[in-house]
Design an enzyme around this catalytic site. Structure first.
Site, PDB file in Angstrom:
ATOM      1  N   HIS A 123      22.019 -31.941 -33.414  1.00  9.83           N
ATOM      2  CA  HIS A 123      23.286 -32.676 -33.477  1.00  9.83           C
ATOM      3  C   HIS A 123      23.291 -33.802 -32.459  1.00  9.83           C
ATOM      4  O   HIS A 123      22.761 -33.668 -31.350  1.00  9.83           O
ATOM      5  CB  HIS A 123      24.482 -31.740 -33.255  1.00  9.83           C
TER       6      HIS A 123
ATOM      7  N   ASP B 172      26.350 -35.312 -31.743  1.00  8.64           N
ATOM      8  CA  ASP B 172      27.667 -35.343 -31.111  1.00  8.64           C
ATOM      9  C   ASP B 172      27.626 -34.587 -29.790  1.00  8.64           C
ATOM     10  O   ASP B 172      26.804 -33.693 -29.585  1.00  8.64           O
ATOM     11  CB  ASP B 172      28.750 -34.780 -32.035  1.00  8.64           C
TER      12      ASP B 172
ATOM     13  N   GLU C   8      28.728 -30.648 -34.356  1.00  9.28           N
ATOM     14  CA  GLU C   8      28.372 -29.287 -33.948  1.00  9.28           C
ATOM     15  C   GLU C   8      29.251 -28.836 -32.797  1.00  9.28           C
ATOM     16  O   GLU C   8      29.630 -27.671 -32.715  1.00  9.28           O
ATOM     17  CB  GLU C   8      26.900 -29.238 -33.527  1.00  9.28           C
TER      18      GLU C   8
ATOM     19  N   GLU D 143      18.291 -26.656 -29.760  1.00 11.69           N
ATOM     20  CA  GLU D 143      19.284 -26.381 -28.728  1.00 11.69           C
ATOM     21  C   GLU D 143      18.603 -26.060 -27.393  1.00 11.69           C
ATOM     22  O   GLU D 143      17.479 -25.550 -27.368  1.00 11.69           O
ATOM     23  CB  GLU D 143      20.173 -25.205 -29.142  1.00 11.69           C
TER      24      GLU D 143
END
Length: 381
Positions: free
Chosen positions: A76, A78, A140, A169
């Site tokens: 992601h 964001d 996300e 992540e």
């Protein structure tokens, strides 16, 4: 095995991403930065903006190659708001003493930069043997309603289901190579509104105090042992996050009390069963209570061995550490992906994620680039 041959500038690409103030739900051109790099590498790009008109979530799917094996990288662009207390501007991508600073450096623009760099190395090698795709969402950190969750059915409909998905992540607490996530706990939130009758505290018989029932209900929920965990998951945890009355006085019995809670649960449970249990307990202590629940994800676990072992080998070979296969922490978009294909997570060190002066070490980005590249070659690409 020789990687890093493409000359791709990992740090420069990470800086370009960090200079986009893509605070959820804004994109600020972050997906365009990713798309531009992938286009130059030969990827076919599809923008997939889902959601209500005027409030659509920006998403991107890109694929290189059409044959198997098919590896998908998910991430992601964001980020959460920067907040106060920064000594390095949150959207400058400043490099100081071997660290690149910025909101999203660890979570998770650094991971995206390392993966794209690793792909550039694979492309420079020539002869891609399978296919590589990227699923990158702009939502996300927010509600997650129209991001990865909506892209996955589109991938099914268009023949893009991968054989394995790697999520970038920040899985490592303090140093590269410590942790691979092979599962996540589920999450259910509840709002319980207990209603009564307002009145004067000196005349309680003329009122009905909802606070007393709410406190008893909250205590019953919190002290119940949901489970004791199992070989791969910690015990499930119920946390009362607030009991709100909104009463500014000491001599008025309020008309209602609101309990908010969250349960992070392991794979012993399913969300709908826990929702039913919450309602049962509420009925016992506050029969007229209104109970609202929201399941944001079910618990899942990818079995060790197979591709997970290939990833662990790549991590060990590049970092010198044997990673722990873990299922702890919060939720991620892997909770959606797990319903479609096996998934694991490995990314940068996350010690500063969501903090002021978030950063990732440049050396860690290059290590991650090599881990991803080694894994892709072992995967058969």
């Amino acid at each position: 095995m020789t990687l890093d041959r493409s000359g791709f500038d990992t740090a420069g690409f990470a800086q370009a991403l960090l200079r986009r103030a893509s605070v959820t739900p804004a994109d600020d051109g972050a997906l365009g930065v990713v798309a531009g790099a992938l286009l130059r590498l030969g990827f076919a790009i599809t923008r997939l903006d889902f959601g209500p008109e005027g409030k659509q979530t920006p998403n991107l799917f890109a694929r290189l190659g059409t044959r198997g094996p098919h590896l998908c990288f998910a991430g992601h662009t964001d980020v959460v708001p920067p907040g106060a207390g920064w000594t390095h501007a949150p959207f400058d991508g400043e490099i100081v003493d071997g660290r690149i600073y910025g909101r999203g450096a660890a979570d998770m623009k650094g991971g995206i930069a390392a993966f794209v760099a690793a792909v550039a190395d694979i492309v420079a090698r020539g002869g891609l043997k399978g296919s590589i795709s990227l699923l990158i969402t702009g939502d996300e950190e927010g509600p997650g309603r129209h991001g990865t969750k909506d892209v996955l059915p589109w991938m099914v409909e268009n023949g893009h289901v991968p054989d394995f998905c790697l999520v970038g992540e920040p899985t490592n607490p303090q140093a590269m190579g410590e942790v691979i996530k092979i599962g996540r706990r589920g999450s259910i939130s509840a709002v319980i509104t207990v209603r009564g009758v307002q009145g004067h505290v000196a005349y309680p018989h003329r009122a009905d105090n909802p606070v007393h029932r709410a406190v008893s209900l909250a205590h019953a929920l919190q002290t119940h042992v949901l489970d004791r965990g199992n070989e791969t998951f910690e015990p499930s945890s119920l946390q009362i996050t607030s009991i709100d009355v909104g009463n500014p006085t000491t001599n008025v019995i309020p008309a209602e009390a609101v309990i908010r809670l969250n349960i992070r649960f392991n794979d012993i449970h399913q969300g709908h069963d826990l929702a039913a249990w919450i309602r049962t307990v509420a009925e016992r202590y506050a029969p007229d209570a209104e109970v609202e629940t929201h399941i944001s994800g079910e618990a899942f676990r990818t079995a060790p061995g197979g591709v997970v072992s290939l990833l662990a080998d790549a991590v060990r070979d590049e970092t010198g550490r044997s990673p722990k296969l873990d299922t702890g922490g919060g939720t991620s978009d892997a909770r959606f992906i797990a319903s479609y294909c096996p998934v694991a997570e490995f990314g940068p060190v996350g010690a500063t994620m969501h903090k002021a002066d978030e950063y990732v070490a440049l050396a860690d980005l290059e290590t991650l680039r090599r881990v991803y590249g080694r894994f892709m070659e072992a995967f058969g690409l």
